[in-house]
Design a protein around this motif. Sequence first.
Motif, PDB file in Angstrom:
ATOM      1  N   ALA A  56      -3.854 104.874 -47.907  1.00 50.11           N
ATOM      2  CA  ALA A  56      -5.012 105.727 -47.630  1.00 50.11           C
ATOM      3  C   ALA A  56      -5.291 106.763 -48.724  1.00 50.11           C
ATOM      4  CB  ALA A  56      -4.844 106.413 -46.275  1.00 50.11           C
ATOM      5  N   PRO A  57      -4.286 107.443 -49.281  1.00 50.15           N
ATOM      6  CA  PRO A  57      -4.604 108.426 -50.325  1.00 50.15           C
ATOM      7  C   PRO A  57      -5.243 107.831 -51.573  1.00 50.15           C
ATOM      8  CG  PRO A  57      -2.383 108.759 -49.467  1.00 50.15           C
ATOM      9  CD  PRO A  57      -2.846 107.443 -48.949  1.00 50.15           C
ATOM     10  N   HIS A  58      -5.084 106.515 -51.747  1.00 51.25           N
ATOM     11  CA  HIS A  58      -5.598 105.863 -52.954  1.00 51.25           C
ATOM     12  C   HIS A  58      -6.976 105.236 -52.737  1.00 51.25           C
ATOM     13  CE1 HIS A  58      -1.620 106.262 -54.843  1.00 51.25           C
ATOM     14  NE2 HIS A  58      -1.136 105.929 -53.655  1.00 51.25           N
ATOM     15  N   LEU A  59      -7.451 105.241 -51.512  1.00 53.22           N
ATOM     16  CA  LEU A  59      -8.728 104.615 -51.190  1.00 53.22           C
ATOM     17  C   LEU A  59      -9.783 105.681 -50.953  1.00 53.22           C
ATOM     18  CD1 LEU A  59      -7.449 101.922 -48.647  1.00 53.22           C
ATOM     19  CD2 LEU A  59      -7.870 101.633 -51.101  1.00 53.22           C
ATOM     20  N   THR A  60     -10.986 105.407 -51.360  1.00 55.00           N
ATOM     21  CA  THR A  60     -12.087 106.346 -51.137  1.00 55.00           C
ATOM     22  C   THR A  60     -13.143 105.686 -50.254  1.00 55.00           C
ATOM     23  OG1 THR A  60     -13.158 105.595 -53.184  1.00 55.00           O
ATOM     24  CG2 THR A  60     -11.741 107.549 -53.324  1.00 55.00           C
ATOM     25  N   GLY A  61     -13.781 106.518 -49.438  1.00 53.02           N
ATOM     26  CA  GLY A  61     -14.812 105.997 -48.554  1.00 53.02           C
ATOM     27  C   GLY A  61     -14.214 104.981 -47.600  1.00 53.02           C
ATOM     28  N   ASN A  62     -14.949 103.896 -47.389  1.00 53.56           N
ATOM     29  CA  ASN A  62     -14.488 102.837 -46.499  1.00 53.56           C
ATOM     30  C   ASN A  62     -14.016 101.610 -47.273  1.00 53.56           C
ATOM     31  OD1 ASN A  62     -15.086 104.238 -44.063  1.00 53.56           O
ATOM     32  ND2 ASN A  62     -17.271 103.764 -44.357  1.00 53.56           N
ATOM     33  N   ARG A  63     -13.573 101.826 -48.504  1.00 53.95           N
ATOM     34  CA  ARG A  63     -13.166 100.696 -49.330  1.00 53.95           C
ATOM     35  C   ARG A  63     -11.992  99.979 -48.687  1.00 53.95           C
ATOM     36  NH1 ARG A  63      -9.663  99.528 -53.505  1.00 53.95           N
ATOM     37  NH2 ARG A  63      -8.905 101.643 -53.801  1.00 53.95           N
ATOM     38  N   PRO A  64     -12.083  98.659 -48.523  1.00 55.39           N
ATOM     39  CA  PRO A  64     -10.964  97.905 -47.927  1.00 55.39           C
ATOM     40  C   PRO A  64      -9.819  97.752 -48.920  1.00 55.39           C
ATOM     41  CG  PRO A  64     -12.702  96.405 -48.616  1.00 55.39           C
ATOM     42  CD  PRO A  64     -13.240  97.800 -48.839  1.00 55.39           C
ATOM     43  N   LEU A  65      -8.698  97.286 -48.416  1.00 51.45           N
ATOM     44  CA  LEU A  65      -7.565  97.026 -49.287  1.00 51.45           C
ATOM     45  C   LEU A  65      -7.922  95.962 -50.312  1.00 51.45           C
ATOM     46  CD1 LEU A  65      -4.570  96.828 -46.761  1.00 51.45           C
ATOM     47  CD2 LEU A  65      -5.318  98.804 -48.091  1.00 51.45           C
TER      48      LEU A  65
END
Length: 265
Positions: free
Chosen positions: A103-112
């Motif tokens: 989660a800390p590396h993802l922005t917005g609703n970007r999926p894995l």
Amino acid sequence: MAGLRFDELSVTVDRHVIVRSLVLDVPDGAVVGLVGPNGSGKSTALRCVYRALAPSGGAVWLDTVDLCAMGLRDSARRIAALTQENGVDLDFTVAEVVALGRAPHLTGNRPLGAHDRAVCHDAMVRLDVLHLAERSVLSLSGGERQRVLIARALAQEPEVLVLDEPTNHLDLRHQVELLGLLRGTGRTALVVLHDLNLAAVACDRLGVLSGGALVAAGPPGEVLTPELVRAVFGVDVTVVRHPETGAPQLLHSLSTLEEQLDGHR
């Protein structure tokens, strides 16, 4: 990687001083253990590292940056924590819980993405929970759940791991594997352990807390003396060297154990 430094850290809660003027270095790439009796301030010091508490005085430095000056997302990218309260009460699968570490590396609703999935897969393999990936965490034993939460912390790809009693609920095999993993990742690790023999084997350095203050710090072989254990823990021990590793191992005095047992009969 990065190192940590407690710089005259003090924490006061409801007018009670829990940690007082703690000065301790956690060198880059080292595994440092915090040990001490219940209520000595170990977990409170850790909470200041993973930002659950703000210091009342002093600071915790991540390399040259005061943690309180960092954004929460930035510190979460660099520091991952396993806490004593780190439960999972929602009906997520193991794979979903481990993926929360990204989660800390993802922005917005970007999926894995492919990298995120690979990191999660590797973390589950390392903690021996890949075969549980589609299981609900609510169906797991305490030890299995503990390994899932440590896998989630690894999935953050942190520079620093902060682990509060990580061997809780783990059987002997997984205790040994986890402590070997800590030494093998190359990451800086700050670990609270109650088992002094495990701490002596797993840690490069120990900090001993009593009454919220640091009373000793250094390599386990220098810190874990019979005199210190008696003064801090109130227990008489004999210290021997492990025949293979040379690490100090503490043997409880048989007479002390007999006295304690007699007192409870």
